[in-house]
Write an enzyme that holds these catalytic residues in place. Structure first.
Site, PDB file in Angstrom:
ATOM      1  N   GLY A  45     -30.851  52.209 -35.504  1.00 41.77           N
ATOM      2  CA  GLY A  45     -29.825  51.420 -35.825  1.00 41.77           C
ATOM      3  C   GLY A  45     -28.579  52.090 -35.282  1.00 41.77           C
ATOM      4  N   CYS A  46     -27.386  51.862 -35.487  1.00 40.75           N
ATOM      5  CA  CYS A  46     -26.403  52.580 -35.336  1.00 40.75           C
ATOM      6  C   CYS A  46     -25.756  53.538 -36.243  1.00 40.75           C
ATOM      7  CB  CYS A  46     -24.976  52.207 -34.734  1.00 40.75           C
ATOM      8  SG  CYS A  46     -24.554  50.685 -35.672  1.00 40.75           S
ATOM      9  N   TYR A  47     -26.152  53.366 -37.687  1.00 43.34           N
ATOM     10  CA  TYR A  47     -26.212  53.816 -39.327  1.00 43.34           C
ATOM     11  C   TYR A  47     -26.837  54.147 -39.765  1.00 43.34           C
ATOM     12  CZ  TYR A  47     -21.064  50.341 -40.532  1.00 43.34           C
ATOM     13  OH  TYR A  47     -20.184  50.269 -40.288  1.00 43.34           O
ATOM     14  N   THR A  77     -28.573  56.497 -37.862  1.00 37.50           N
ATOM     15  CA  THR A  77     -28.315  57.433 -36.739  1.00 37.50           C
ATOM     16  C   THR A  77     -27.148  58.126 -36.837  1.00 37.50           C
ATOM     17  OG1 THR A  77     -28.555  56.055 -34.536  1.00 37.50           O
ATOM     18  CG2 THR A  77     -27.565  58.228 -33.826  1.00 37.50           C
ATOM     19  N   ALA A  78     -26.084  57.534 -37.388  1.00 40.36           N
ATOM     20  CA  ALA A  78     -25.363  58.481 -37.677  1.00 40.36           C
ATOM     21  C   ALA A  78     -25.525  59.242 -39.227  1.00 40.36           C
ATOM     22  CB  ALA A  78     -23.781  58.238 -38.182  1.00 40.36           C
TER      23      ALA A  78
END
Length: 347
Positions: A149-151, A153-154
């Site tokens: 997921g994007c969150y 990843t960060a």
């Protein structure tokens, strides 16, 4: 050449995947499928993808997707498992959805309303792991890959080096992250109208209920070698792309500011896409828009006894489709950065 089909190609993630695949020197783009947009001309949905403007979306069926070297799934959560099951092991399947990210069935059923489908190789190559190694170890030659997921990843790239090195503690991790509106997908939603978003920031998924919470905890536990519980608060920013994640955690006893920075430097000094910035320079989403790159900065707040780590990504690129292509490269034996080395866009 590697033939790639994209299922769910009419959405933001599917369109971004096509943008990367168009510039990939070792890929030919095969079947493109959609749900409600099946039968539509691609140029009417993604007018920026000039090289594919006259293509028409097919229905998403196993027959349409079969026969490709790689099938990239950019489908709504809960829809990937049935499609993947119909594709043989001779096809590499890369899922941009959540269906195969979580290793815990109980974590899945606590946050999602569809049956648990199992877990695949997790597609975050740069994730530092407890005891050494990285997430890359599981991806070379993998036939089934779950794109993070994007969150997660960060946040994972922000915090994992400190947890893997033991310089931060696991019991008090706090994350506040801002995302652009494309993270909510392309479907029309009243709260995402321009008149609602412009000039305003807002909270959502507050109180530990955001679906990315168990994935973040899973990744950070893999880095720490023990369970990690996080307080995660997502916010919506008035921008189309980008995530800026601000993460804090307690520093382990006796650890110095020099040791803190060295942990992150050691983790990322050899990475192509993750960049530890010079001291005093902080990540911003504008640095990475349109790219597969990540910027990271860490500092030791000695007064509070905490590290502060900030990471910036493009949620549609390294946060989704760029990561999918990076995993594709590893799975089929191409150099990991093939087709991904472009810089961001500024201003």
């Amino acid at each position: 050449m590697v033939s790639v089909a994209v299922a769910g190609a009419s959405g933001y993630a599917g369109g971004e995947a096509l943008r990367w695949l168009l510039q990939h020197p070792e890929v030919t783009i095969g079947s493109l499928t959609a749900g409600g947009n099946a039968g539509s001309r691609l140029g009417g949905i993604h007018p920026h993808l000039f090289g594919l403007a006259d293509r028409v979306f097919d229905e998403t069926t196993a027959d349409v997707l079969a026969g490709h070297d790689v099938v990239l799934l950019a489908l709504p959560h809960g829809h990937s498992a049935a499609v993947a099951e119909a594709l043989g092991d001779d096809t590499v399947v890369i899922d941009c959805g959540a269906d195969f990210r979580l290793r815990s069935e109980s974590a899945w059923t606590s946050f999602y309303d569809t049956p648990y489908a199992g877990s695949w190789a997790y597609g975050l190559p740069e994730l530092a792991l407890a005891g050494g190694g990285s997430g890359r170890d599981a991806l070379s030659g993998a036939r089934r890959v779950a794109v993070p997921g994007c969150y997660p990843t960060a946040v994972s790239l922000a915090l994992a080096p400190g947890l893997a090195a033991g310089v931060v503690q696991t019991d008090d991790v706090v994350i506040v992250a801002a995302s652009g509106t494309s993270g909510a997908g392309k479907a029309v939603k009243p709260h995402l109208l321009g008149s609602e978003v412009m000039g305003s920031m807002s909270l959502y998924g507050v109180g530990g209920v955001h679906r990315h919470t168990p994935e973040i905890e899973q990744n950070l536990a893999a880095a720490a070698g023990s369970p990690v519980t996080v307080s995660f608060t997502p916010t919506l920013a008035p921008m189309p792309r980008g995530i800026l994640a601000t993460c804090t955690a307690k520093v382990s006893a006796g650890v110095s500011a020099t040791e803190v920075r060295e942990a992150w430097h050691a983790a990322y000094s050899g990475e192509t896409f993750v960049h530890l910035l010079e001291p005093g320079t902080w990540p911003a989403t504008a640095q990475v828009v349109g790219s597969n790159h990540v910027t990271v900065q860490v500092t030791f707040d000695e007064r509070a006894g905490r590290v502060v780590v900030v990471a910036a990504i493009d949620n549609l690129a390294k946060g989704t489709a760029g990561a999918a292509v990076q995993c594709l490269n590893l799975a089929v034996g191409l150099p990991e950065s093939t087709g991904l080395l472009g810089s961001g866009v500024a201003p």
